[in-house]
Design a protein around this motif. Structure first.
Motif, mmCIF file in Angstrom:
data_model
loop_
_atom_site.group_PDB
_atom_site.id
_atom_site.type_symbol
_atom_site.label_atom_id
_atom_site.label_comp_id
_atom_site.label_asym_id
_atom_site.label_seq_id
_atom_site.Cartn_x
_atom_site.Cartn_y
_atom_site.Cartn_z
ATOM 1 N N PHE A 1 -31.357 -21.282 -25.405
ATOM 2 C CA PHE A 1 -32.047 -20.035 -25.095
ATOM 3 C C PHE A 1 -31.051 -19.121 -24.381
ATOM 4 N N TYR A 2 -30.482 -18.193 -25.132
ATOM 5 C CA TYR A 2 -29.437 -17.330 -24.610
ATOM 6 C C TYR A 2 -29.998 -16.047 -24.010
ATOM 7 N N SER A 3 -29.379 -15.618 -22.945
ATOM 8 C CA SER A 3 -29.638 -14.305 -22.344
ATOM 9 C C SER A 3 -28.291 -13.748 -21.895
ATOM 10 N N TYR A 4 -28.261 -12.446 -21.698
ATOM 11 C CA TYR A 4 -27.153 -11.846 -20.972
ATOM 12 C C TYR A 4 -27.575 -11.680 -19.519
ATOM 13 N N ARG A 5 -26.673 -12.003 -18.593
ATOM 14 C CA ARG A 5 -26.918 -11.763 -17.179
ATOM 15 C C ARG A 5 -26.019 -10.608 -16.754
ATOM 16 N N LEU A 6 -26.635 -9.557 -16.228
ATOM 17 C CA LEU A 6 -25.908 -8.380 -15.769
ATOM 18 C C LEU A 6 -25.462 -8.615 -14.326
ATOM 19 N N SER A 7 -24.168 -8.546 -14.084
ATOM 20 C CA SER A 7 -23.625 -8.779 -12.743
ATOM 21 C C SER A 7 -22.568 -7.722 -12.427
ATOM 22 N N THR A 8 -22.134 -7.707 -11.176
ATOM 23 C CA THR A 8 -21.149 -6.722 -10.726
ATOM 24 C C THR A 8 -19.962 -7.426 -10.097
ATOM 25 N N LEU A 9 -18.770 -7.017 -10.498
ATOM 26 C CA LEU A 9 -17.533 -7.515 -9.905
ATOM 27 C C LEU A 9 -16.899 -6.377 -9.102
ATOM 28 N N THR A 10 -16.709 -6.590 -7.809
ATOM 29 C CA THR A 10 -16.104 -5.585 -6.938
ATOM 30 C C THR A 10 -14.649 -5.943 -6.666
ATOM 31 N N GLN A 11 -13.751 -4.986 -6.876
ATOM 32 C CA GLN A 11 -12.328 -5.180 -6.629
ATOM 33 C C GLN A 11 -11.792 -4.008 -5.813
ATOM 34 N N HIS A 12 -10.837 -4.304 -4.916
ATOM 35 C CA HIS A 12 -10.304 -3.261 -4.035
ATOM 36 C C HIS A 12 -8.782 -3.210 -4.128
ATOM 37 N N SER A 13 -8.262 -2.019 -4.202
ATOM 38 C CA SER A 13 -6.809 -1.815 -4.218
ATOM 39 C C SER A 13 -6.383 -1.165 -2.911
ATOM 40 N N GLU A 14 -5.582 -1.904 -2.133
ATOM 41 C CA GLU A 14 -5.090 -1.354 -0.869
ATOM 42 C C GLU A 14 -4.165 -0.164 -1.128
ATOM 43 N N LYS A 15 -3.289 -0.272 -2.117
ATOM 44 C CA LYS A 15 -2.332 0.798 -2.367
ATOM 45 C C LYS A 15 -3.008 2.092 -2.794
ATOM 46 N N LEU A 16 -4.017 1.969 -3.622
ATOM 47 C CA LEU A 16 -4.734 3.165 -4.069
ATOM 48 C C LEU A 16 -5.807 3.597 -3.091
ATOM 49 N N GLY A 17 -6.198 2.657 -2.235
ATOM 50 C CA GLY A 17 -7.274 2.964 -1.306
ATOM 51 C C GLY A 17 -8.607 3.175 -1.998
ATOM 52 N N MET B 1 -20.754 -6.281 -15.620
ATOM 53 C CA MET B 1 -20.417 -7.193 -16.703
ATOM 54 C C MET B 1 -21.668 -7.860 -17.260
ATOM 55 N N LEU B 2 -21.617 -8.186 -18.545
ATOM 56 C CA LEU B 2 -22.655 -8.966 -19.209
ATOM 57 C C LEU B 2 -22.076 -10.327 -19.540
ATOM 58 N N SER B 3 -22.715 -11.382 -19.035
ATOM 59 C CA SER B 3 -22.240 -12.739 -19.283
ATOM 60 C C SER B 3 -23.290 -13.516 -20.058
ATOM 61 N N LEU B 4 -22.861 -14.171 -21.127
ATOM 62 C CA LEU B 4 -23.773 -14.995 -21.924
ATOM 63 C C LEU B 4 -24.162 -16.229 -21.118
ATOM 64 N N THR B 5 -25.462 -16.512 -21.033
ATOM 65 C CA THR B 5 -25.926 -17.607 -20.184
ATOM 66 C C THR B 5 -27.142 -18.297 -20.788
ATOM 67 N N THR B 6 -27.357 -19.528 -20.366
ATOM 68 C CA THR B 6 -28.588 -20.258 -20.707
ATOM 69 C C THR B 6 -29.342 -20.602 -19.424
ATOM 70 N N ASP B 7 -29.236 -19.746 -18.421
ATOM 71 C CA ASP B 7 -29.875 -19.972 -17.117
ATOM 72 C C ASP B 7 -31.372 -20.252 -17.225
ATOM 73 N N LEU B 8 -32.034 -19.607 -18.183
ATOM 74 C CA LEU B 8 -33.494 -19.666 -18.244
ATOM 75 C C LEU B 8 -34.010 -20.827 -19.099
ATOM 76 N N GLU B 9 -33.093 -21.633 -19.609
ATOM 77 C CA GLU B 9 -33.485 -22.786 -20.425
ATOM 78 C C GLU B 9 -34.436 -23.704 -19.643
ATOM 79 N N GLY B 10 -35.475 -24.158 -20.302
ATOM 80 C CA GLY B 10 -36.451 -25.039 -19.668
ATOM 81 C C GLY B 10 -37.652 -24.317 -19.101
ATOM 82 N N SER B 11 -37.589 -22.974 -19.044
ATOM 83 C CA SER B 11 -38.729 -22.200 -18.551
ATOM 84 C C SER B 11 -39.834 -22.155 -19.597
#
Length: 338
Positions: A88-104, A111-121
């Protein structure tokens, strides 16, 4: 007119097929394909016939019938444990935060990640109401009858429950989300992929879909805009789910990007708040508007009526009593309509 929700029968195939042709596509649980619908009915018949109380991989199909005309005007489904026959596939919408010291600067990438988190529900789905009946609370009757069925057969369902809402579909029957993402890897349009999934399962997703996360910034604007949004016709269904305690927890459908709503089964309002009590009287002297249900498995019937608490018993109206086939001293499960 009096309507009742009951177990589907073999003779309902023609009615289901006619309703499936009215969906307009993107309705995986109600494909306009007779063999697929026949397989659903066969599977449902086996589930209704099994009397054991343990959780299994089953499907129950319910039907909305006009008792005065005998017409079938709607349907809904319950899956007891998804992901047992096929992942049972779903996409899980998540956020990746990255910081650049040089650019400030800080960058936040979705991101969308393919997952079977809901399997068994467990899953409630396949709800369709004939366009000519979308008034008078019949959609609510169909939707909430499933929760009373769960309450009355609780051991047959998982502790987590989900509902997938159809995503954005354009006037030509295409999906902006599919065209912007999965369609690029599969060489087939949305209608073909959706039909194949409905009739053959989604193993082809596992075979061909890239397993690494997809940055939404790389998608087209129309595809990004569709993520997590229900089809306009499903907005009322989304509100009903929210009223029952379901929430959108960033899971979306891999085909059309529609939202997947989730809840703990015992926290679903109509499961949690329903009462089971014997009928002490049947009269027209009033009471709260309610959904009333009676019968186990294939004998399950649910209708709209009135219910009035009297100590540890209940009084219901004659019309709904006839609809669900119960008399005084019979036991019903009911919940208020509000």
């Amino acid at each position: 007119m009096t309507f009742v929700v009951r177990a589907a029968r073999e003779a309902d195939l023609a009615h289901l097929y006619e309703m499936a042709k009215l969906t307009g596509g993107g309705f995986t649980n109600l494909p306009a394909d007779r063999p697929a619908l026949k397989a659903k009915l066969d599977r449902s018949h086996a589930a209704f016939a099994r009397e054991g109380g343990e959780l299994g991989d089953e499907l129950f199909v319910l039907i909305l019938e006009n008792l005065e005309t005998g017409e079938v005007r709607g349907t809904c489904q319950l899956f007891t444990q998804v992901g047992q026959r096929h992942p049972f596939y779903s996409y899980r919408l998540s956020t990746l935060t990255q910081h650049s010291e040089k650019l400030g600067r800080t960058f936040r990438a979705e991101m969308l990640s393919l997952t079977t988190d809901l399997e068994g529900s467990s899953e409630v789905g396949g709800l369709f109401l004939h366009p000519g009946e979308r008034a008078g609370g019949l959609g609510m009757l169909l939707a909430r009858s499933r929760y009373l069925f769960i309450r009355m057969h609780r051991a047959r369902f998982a502790d987590r429950i989900l509902a997938e809402l159809r995503g954005i579909i354009d006037e030509a029957g295409g999906s902006p989300f599919w065209d912007g993402l999965a369609g690029r890897f599969f060489g087939m349009n949305f209608q073909d992929a959706d039909q194949y999934n409905a009739t053959h399962g989604n193993q082809f997703i596992a075979d061909l879909m890239p397993k690494h996360p997809i940055y939404t910034a790389m998608l087209s604007e129309t595809a990004r805009a569709a993520i997590g949004l229900p089809h306009p016709s499903g907005r009322a269904a989304m509100r009903m789910l929210e009223n029952e305690g379901f929430a959108f927890e960033n899971y979306v459908d891999i085909f059309d990007g529609g939202p997947t709503m989730t809840a703990r089964t015992d926290n679903v309002r109509s499961v949690r708040d329903a009462r089971t009590a014997p009928i002490v009287a049947i009269d027209n002297e009033g009471g709260a508007q309610a959904l009333v249900a009676h019968g186990s498995l294939a004998d399950f019937r649910c209708a709209l009526g009135t219910a009035r608490d009297v100590a540890d018993a209940v009084v219901i109206d004659p019309l709904s009593a006839r609809a669900i086939g119960v008399q005084e001293d019979g036991v019903i499960t009911y919940t208020t309509r509000a």
